[in-house]
Design an enzyme around this catalytic site. Structure first.
Site, mmCIF file in Angstrom:
data_model
loop_
_atom_site.group_PDB
_atom_site.id
_atom_site.type_symbol
_atom_site.label_atom_id
_atom_site.label_comp_id
_atom_site.label_asym_id
_atom_site.label_seq_id
_atom_site.Cartn_x
_atom_site.Cartn_y
_atom_site.Cartn_z
ATOM 1 N N ASP A 75 0.846 -1.195 0.000
ATOM 2 C CA ASP A 75 0.000 0.000 0.000
ATOM 3 C C ASP A 75 0.883 1.247 0.000
ATOM 4 O O ASP A 75 1.890 1.318 0.709
ATOM 5 C CB ASP A 75 -0.905 -0.015 1.233
ATOM 6 C CG ASP A 75 -1.915 1.115 1.207
ATOM 7 O OD1 ASP A 75 -2.184 1.649 0.116
ATOM 8 O OD2 ASP A 75 -2.417 1.492 2.278
ATOM 9 N N GLU A 125 2.254 2.912 3.100
ATOM 10 C CA GLU A 125 3.402 2.333 3.791
ATOM 11 C C GLU A 125 4.736 2.875 3.287
ATOM 12 O O GLU A 125 5.780 2.579 3.858
ATOM 13 C CB GLU A 125 3.389 0.799 3.620
ATOM 14 C CG GLU A 125 2.201 0.124 4.265
ATOM 15 C CD GLU A 125 2.194 0.306 5.781
ATOM 16 O OE1 GLU A 125 3.239 0.072 6.403
ATOM 17 O OE2 GLU A 125 1.143 0.691 6.329
ATOM 18 N N GLU A 131 -2.306 -6.883 7.574
ATOM 19 C CA GLU A 131 -2.502 -5.570 8.197
ATOM 20 C C GLU A 131 -1.349 -5.362 9.169
ATOM 21 O O GLU A 131 -1.178 -6.133 10.109
ATOM 22 C CB GLU A 131 -3.840 -5.510 8.929
ATOM 23 C CG GLU A 131 -4.108 -4.196 9.620
ATOM 24 C CD GLU A 131 -4.409 -3.063 8.660
ATOM 25 O OE1 GLU A 131 -4.219 -1.890 9.051
ATOM 26 O OE2 GLU A 131 -4.847 -3.338 7.518
ATOM 27 N N ARG A 132 -0.548 -4.327 8.933
ATOM 28 C CA ARG A 132 0.622 -4.066 9.754
ATOM 29 C C ARG A 132 0.288 -3.042 10.846
ATOM 30 O O ARG A 132 -0.308 -2.006 10.565
ATOM 31 C CB ARG A 132 1.744 -3.549 8.866
ATOM 32 C CG ARG A 132 3.009 -3.137 9.586
ATOM 33 C CD ARG A 132 3.946 -2.508 8.580
ATOM 34 N NE ARG A 132 5.121 -1.935 9.182
ATOM 35 C CZ ARG A 132 5.806 -0.932 8.657
ATOM 36 N NH1 ARG A 132 5.389 -0.381 7.533
ATOM 37 N NH2 ARG A 132 6.873 -0.464 9.252
ATOM 38 N N ASP A 182 -2.470 -3.727 4.257
ATOM 39 C CA ASP A 182 -1.245 -3.006 3.908
ATOM 40 C C ASP A 182 -0.373 -3.770 2.916
ATOM 41 O O ASP A 182 0.388 -3.160 2.163
ATOM 42 C CB ASP A 182 -0.427 -2.723 5.176
ATOM 43 C CG ASP A 182 -1.172 -1.814 6.139
ATOM 44 O OD1 ASP A 182 -1.813 -0.864 5.662
ATOM 45 O OD2 ASP A 182 -1.113 -2.058 7.362
#
Length: 588
Positions: free
Chosen positions: A311, A314, A372-373, A346
């Protein structure tokens, strides 16, 4: 008494010659060239010609022409380049307000004529005394996109238990073998695909498009036409005789027609080849080129690469050093990645079709893994403002079966945040145990990049010998995908990303789910359990009205079971929801 002299209508004086014949000549050539190619820009050139004819003063260059109507930057730039070429060939002192010797003037009478339209043609024929032709029925050409879509929808509607409509992705996959062009990738040098003809079907009231995501179904006229096409398709060796062309109909307005009564002619060889292809589907990989196989809705082993999608959030904004470090680590580890906008998650992986250089972009299918981070400070902020629950809910509904939470613990940084460290650790455990996510804990950005690198290599190895079949978002994925070493079904990236848009138009069910999740203590699993029984607020209120007492209303939702452990919502949450939807005054 002598007869009066006839009255002369129209102009009696001749128009003066255009003071800018070079510009007029070049614009006329551009217009005629665009007309031959069927481009709509011919009308723009015609408007510019009309403006130039009305301007009585000479122009030194194209920049001065910007004061005229319909002269934009593009036309002026083209004229400037032609003027520069003219000076190169004839010298800098050559006159620009006179044509070279031996070149005839384009003339005003020809240039004042707009490109012919259907209405103008009809008027000319009526004025000339010709008999008006009967309008022919629109029938799509065999092998075209419209032909394939009509037949596919009709045959699907005749199947037992048919739902009466098809979604875009499944319609394209089922119709591809009936079409000579790809529904996804345009031909070289063109921007149109076979799917472009769907707009013509809708315009001619043969097809109806409803709902979001779009559902396509046939009208009564469409069913009638598709039935006639279907009756000709399987039994005729010669096939329909084609008159016109469907793409020309879209550009120029001329109908593309098929004579369904004609059975002879010059199409025998082509249709015999099509019949042989239908009979030899089992050996299609050996008899057809690779691009035809891929256009049928699957990617064969060796025809695609596994690519990590990152993404863009990021890599931009926030701490530039930290985000630059992530990209640098991925490059150092030799990971093939692509930065783009992801509407949910992400990181994820796509299987990208291999294509030749300088050709159209290949198709992309999304693998069943999305990450998802979360850093500890980000986790703390998302819990406080309510984003944490919503993100988990959207990840569960995105269509990918293996969501992952990548948590960066950042050493002892969690001890200095707004929420206690125990609260954050409990939220992480709940995400894994209650919500069913896989949680991967790392210490910093470098370990995150290492984990992404390992996952990319692992997925490349897992999928390298599999045939990937494109499926619609509405169809559930194959639960035995991982156990089958040969094939699996995946969504296209375009459909996945569109379905995950956060602020797109919502159904009543989706809005009801979001509303329920604003209640304290009501998680995504609990909201989903309520929605299974009451899909809209109306159905819930209707059930409340049927209850005989207040106590029965308060306990209405208490027995609903949710989650993998089949726990009950309980009387407290049931009472809260009853008060929320049935109280007339404010809640305290």
């Amino acid at each position: 008494m002598s007869n009066p002299e006839p009255v002369l209508l129209g102009r009696k004086r001749t128009l003066p010659a255009c003071p800018n014949p070079l510009f007029l000549k070049w614009l006329t050539e551009l217009r005629d060239e665009a007309r031959e190619k069927g481009l709509k820009i011919q009308y723009t050139y015609q408007k510019a010609i009309n403006s130039l004819n009305k301007y009585p003063l000479p122009l030194r260059d194209a920049k001065e022409a910007k004061i005229l109507q319909n002269f934009g930057d593009v036309i002026c730039k083209i004229l400037d380049s032609k003027l520069q070429q003219y000076h190169t060939e004839h010298g800098q002192d050559s006159p620009v307000h006179a044509l070279p010797e031996g070149v005839s003037s384009p003339g005003r009478s020809d240039n004042n004529k707009a490109p012919p339209t259907k209405k103008n043609n009809a008027r000319e024929k009526e004025g000339g005394g010709e008999k008006k032709k009967k309008k022919r029925e629109y029938v799509p050409q065999k092998g075209s996109g419209g032909y394939a879509v009509l037949l596919t929808l009709y045959r699907q509607s005749q199947m037992p238990g048919s739902k009466g409509f098809m979604f875009k992705m499944e319609l394209q996959a089922e119709a591809q073998h009936l079409c000579n062009k790809s529904f996804a990738v345009p031909d070289l040098g063109s921007k149109y695909t076979a799917w472009s003809s769907v707009a013509t079907l809708v315009q001619r009231n043969l097809l109806v498009k409803t709902h979001s995501p779009a559902r396509y179904s046939l009208t009564q006229e469409g069913v009638s036409l598709a039935q006639r096409l279907d009756s000709v398709e399987p039994g005729s060796k010669a096939g329909p005789h084609v008159i016109g062309d469907e793409e020309e109909e879209e550009e120029e307005g001329g109908p593309a027609v098929v004579d369904l009564t004609c059975s002879g002619g010059g199409g025998d060889d082509d249709d015999d080849d099509e019949d042989e292809e239908e009979q030899e589907n089992d050996i299609i990989q050996l008899t057809q080129p690779m691009n035809e196989v891929l256009s049928r809705g699957c990617l064969l082993p060796g025809t695609y690469d596994i690519v990590l999608c990152v993404d863009f959030i990021e890599t931009t904004g926030g701490s530039h050093h930290r985000k630059h470090e992530l990209v640098k680590e991925l490059q150092t580890n030799g990971v093939h990645f692509d930065v783009r906008k992801l509407n949910v998650g992400d990181f994820l992986w796509v299987a990208r079709e291999k294509v030749a250089p300088m050709s159209a972009a290949g198709r992309e299918l999304v693998l069943d893994f999305v990450i998802e981070r979360k850093r500890m400070d980000d986790l703390c902020g998302s819990i406080i403002d309510g984003r944490f629950k919503e993100q988990k809910f959207r990840l569960k509904r995105c269509g990918l079966r293996k969501p992952i939470y990548l948590v960066e613990e950042q050493g002892k940084a969690a001890a200095h945040l707004s929420l206690p460290e125990k609260t954050l650790q409990q939220a992480i455990v709940n995400t894994q145990v209650v919500d069913g996510f896989f949680v991967k804990r790392v210490q910093d950005v470098r370990e995150s990049a290492a984990y992404l690198s390992i996952m990319t290599r692992y997925l490349t190895k897992v999928y390298q010998n599999r045939t990937l079949v494109c499926r619609s978002r509405e169809r559930d994925g194959d639960p035995d995908c991982d156990d089958d070493p040969r094939s699996c079904s995946l969504m296209s990236f375009a459909e996945f990303n569109y379905g995950a848009i956060k602020n797109k138009s919502q159904t009543v069910r989706e809005a009801f789910a979001r509303q329920l999740m604003q209640v304290s203590g009501l998680s995504g699993d609990r909201a989903a359990a309520i929605l299974e029984r009451y899909s809209t607020p109306h159905s819930l209120l209707k059930t409340y009205d049927k209850c005989k007492s207040e106590a029965q209303k308060e306990k209405l939702l208490s027995t609903i079971q949710y989650g993998r452990l089949n726990r009950k919502l309980g009387p407290a949450l049931s009472r809260t929801l009853y008060q929320l939807y049935c109280s007339n005054g404010a809640l305290y």
